[in-house]
Design an enzyme around this catalytic site. Structure first.
Site, mmCIF file in Angstrom:
data_model
loop_
_atom_site.group_PDB
_atom_site.id
_atom_site.type_symbol
_atom_site.label_atom_id
_atom_site.label_comp_id
_atom_site.label_asym_id
_atom_site.label_seq_id
_atom_site.Cartn_x
_atom_site.Cartn_y
_atom_site.Cartn_z
ATOM 1 N N ASP A 1 -0.985 -0.600 6.142
ATOM 2 C CA ASP A 1 -0.952 -0.001 7.481
ATOM 3 C C ASP A 1 -1.983 -0.632 8.413
ATOM 4 O O ASP A 1 -2.068 -0.268 9.576
ATOM 5 C CB ASP A 1 -1.153 1.519 7.415
ATOM 6 C CG ASP A 1 -2.457 1.908 6.743
ATOM 7 O OD1 ASP A 1 -3.319 1.030 6.572
ATOM 8 O OD2 ASP A 1 -2.608 3.089 6.377
ATOM 9 N N ASP B 1 0.871 -1.159 0.000
ATOM 10 C CA ASP B 1 0.000 0.000 0.000
ATOM 11 C C ASP B 1 0.923 1.227 0.000
ATOM 12 O O ASP B 1 2.097 1.111 0.351
ATOM 13 C CB ASP B 1 -0.880 -0.026 1.248
ATOM 14 C CG ASP B 1 -1.755 1.209 1.358
ATOM 15 O OD1 ASP B 1 -2.324 1.614 0.336
ATOM 16 O OD2 ASP B 1 -1.858 1.762 2.470
ATOM 17 N N ASP C 1 -6.938 -1.764 5.112
ATOM 18 C CA ASP C 1 -6.491 -2.781 4.163
ATOM 19 C C ASP C 1 -6.830 -4.194 4.618
ATOM 20 O O ASP C 1 -6.254 -5.153 4.119
ATOM 21 C CB ASP C 1 -4.973 -2.672 3.956
ATOM 22 C CG ASP C 1 -4.585 -1.377 3.263
ATOM 23 O OD1 ASP C 1 -5.265 -1.012 2.285
ATOM 24 O OD2 ASP C 1 -3.634 -0.730 3.703
#
Length: 617
Positions: A512, A316, A516
């Site tokens: 993080d 990410d 997600d």
């Protein structure tokens, strides 16, 4: 020394003394036998008892069964010293094993030292020490120098340095002051802090970490499952082979029953798969312990082994490769108007003084002084464009190009990647300020180290604009990137990447842990970075990095691959030596003493090799 170690050591010493006493010159033969029997019972009674219990449960074909049958058979044919030696050296091997397991467990349970004993709660009569378990959210506590922070919270007053090594593996203390957040389990090094708790103990960082660590060895790796399947097939085969070895040659050649029975018993002693059964789980456990000391929490040996085989790593962007917070990267005054960089920063901060938008927050941080709201009036918010306000009596516009057109001024063209805030004052273009989410300084080095660790492909997925994504990907050295993705699009992209690569090579996703969770669950290995403050990270991820340093991804992979190499070494070594000694025993080349040394020696060497997995650099 732990209690279990003392018991095993006591058995070894007592059995050794009885064994030695049987060889004294004045010991009569009947006393010799009695001393051998006593030594055998001291050293091996627990082994025989375990074999009996397993037999009653219908699970007779294990190492204890093999040891009991071999040694009782040795007694039956008058090989008393050999029978005692088997049990004596078995206990020595058990001692090595227990010490190694305890050492490995301590490397993980060292994290248990972060558990707080009490909390200093402010009451009308002063400070009161209470258990942190029952404190409600919103309580005001005081943390003195040298005390552990008992609960997560926000600092109300005070300045101090916190030692977070037990949480993150980092040795550099973190400075905190009023308004900053503190995490339970940190050690307060200097000043007194007044903290308002933001949750209960069960919701705290320390509680979630301890729960994760205590269950870190629950999942079995493929190698461990292989050993279980191997033992189920291997043990009946070697028992059958021993029976054939004791019966077939005497029947074919005629006579020599004791000779071939002795060889069959030696064959059984050698066949004990102790080295495999002990060293493989121990190696994974040691690897998990070594990783935990570096602030890398792995939920089980199955995830550790999968991490060792990862060849594609998907990142990410925000909060993973970038800092996850905006900051001013460029201030460019216009040529006309006489505005300086300080003037531009001040006008923007005052105009955005009422906004909670991350860009507005970054502008106020760059200004670095308290906002005097008496200087600002007539604020108008234009959705999707920016803000207009009277600042010191001047009409100021702060926003994008569309807002500048609304103000009737022509904005400059900015080639810098980031969010551009144009400013106009009293109908004159004043310049622009660039606000961007800066890439972490370790990001590029992390990608390089992943390549050295054997990762073939790195990918970045983000919902940000294409030009921002491209700039970050190029700066970090990412191989492939996809931008302007919704959460569902990220799931689809990870599915595509998994299907396009070799099925045997797993994929890891690094995020993080806040938004997600679906992708962390979908990946073969979900890695949550900086997950100590996120419930979603603890729940969804397979590996939790205790800080937000992307270098920890490569470090965790290095530890995982080193652990797996040690597992393979032990499997090849133990199986190779075992089959070689089985052949020698069947041919009569190896006697009972050599069988004992082969079994115990291989186990001890495998255990010592397994402990290397706990060492990290």
């Amino acid at each position: 020394m732990e209690k279990s170690h003392k018991i095993i050591l006591g058995r070894i010493v007592a059995a050794g003394l009885l064994f030695a006493a049987a060889y004294l010159p004045f010991a009569a033969p009947v006393w010799q036998v009695g001393l051998f029997v006593a030594a055998y019972l001291v050293a091996g009674a627990d082994v025989v008892w375990r074999a009996v219990r397993q037999l009653l449960r219908g699970r007779m074909l294990d190492e204890h069964f093999l040891m009991a049958v071999a040694t009782l058979g040795a007694f039956a044919i008058g090989e008393y010293p050999e029978a005692v030696a088997v049990m004596l050296f078995y206990q020595i091997g058990e001692l090595f094993q227990d010490v190694a397991v305890a050492r490995s467990r301590r490397s993980i349970s060292a994290l248990m030292d972060i558990r707080p004993d009490y909390a200093n709660v402010e009451t009308a009569s002063g400070l009161e020490k209470v258990s942190p378990d029952g404190l409600p959210a919103g309580s005001v506590i005081v943390v003195k120098p040298g005390e552990k922070v008992p609960l997560d919270g926000v600092v109300l007053s005070g300045t101090s340095a916190l030692d977070t090594a037990a949480l993150t593996g980092e040795s550099v203390p973190r400075e905190v002051s009023a308004g900053g957040t503190v995490l339970s389990g940190s050690l307060n090094l200097s000043g007194v802090l007044r903290v308002r708790t933001t949750g209960t103990y069960g919701e705290s960082t320390v509680a979630r970490i301890l729960d994760l660590v205590e269950h870190a060895d629950t999942g079995k790796a493929a190698s461990e499952k292989f050993i279980t399947r191997f033992a189920r097939v291997y043990t009946p085969i070697v028992v059958g082979a021993a029976v054939l070895l004791a019966v077939v040659p005497p029947l074919v050649a005629g006579g020599g029953w004791l000779l071939w029975l002795n060889r069959a018993l030696i064959f059984l002693v050698i066949s004990c798969p102790c080295a495999l059964v002990v060293s493989i789980p121990l190696t994974f456990f040691a690897g998990i312990g070594g990783a935990s000391r570096r602030g890398i929490l792995i939920k089980g040996s199955d995830y550790l082994e999968t991490l060792a085989r990862v060849r594609t790593v998907v990142f990410d962007k925000t909060g993973t490769l970038t800092r996850g917070r905006f900051s001013v990267t460029e201030v460019r005054p216009a040529g006309a108007g006489g505005f300086s960089e300080a003037d531009l920063t001040e006008l923007a901060a005052l105009a955005e003084g009422y906004s909670d938008h991350p860009v507005a927050v970054s502008l106020r941080e760059a200004y670095g002084r308290p906002i005097d709201r008496s200087r600002v009036s007539d604020v108008a918010d234009f959705a999707g464009e920016g803000i207009a306000a009277l600042v010191d009596g001047r009409r100021v516009f702060a926003g994008n190009g569309r807002l500048m057109r609304r103000a009737g001024v022509e904005s400059a063209v900015c080639g810098t990647v980031g969010t551009v805030v144009h400013l106009a004052a009293d109908g004159m273009y004043a310049g622009y300020i660039v606000v961007a989410d800066m890439i972490k300084p370790e990001a590029a080095e992390a990608v390089v180290r992943l390549g050295k660790a054997g990762v073939a492909k790195t990918v970045m997925l983000t919902g940000d604009r294409s030009e921002v994504a491209e700039a970050v990907a190029r700066a970090a050295g990412i191989d492939e990137w996809q931008a302007e993705l919704l959460p569902g699009d990220k799931v689809a992209q990870v599915e595509r990447l998994r299907q396009s690569g070799p099925a045997a090579l797993p994929l890891a996703f690094v995020g993080d842990g806040i938004n997600d969770a679906p992708v962390l669950k979908l990946a073969d290995v979900g890695i949550a970075m900086g997950g100590i403050g996120s419930d979603a990270a603890i729940e969804a991820a397979d590996v939790v990095l205790m800080d937000d340093n992307p270098l920890k991804v490569a470090e965790g992979m290095r530890i995982a691959r080193r652990t797996r190499r040690i597992v393979v070494q032990n499997m090849v070594f133990a199986i190779g030596i075992k089959f070689a000694m089985l052949l020698l025993g069947a041919l009569g080349v190896a006697d009972m003493w050599e069988a004992v040394f082969a079994d115990v020696g291989v186990t001890v060497l495998a255990v010592l090799n397994a402990m290397r997995a706990m060492r990290t650099k």
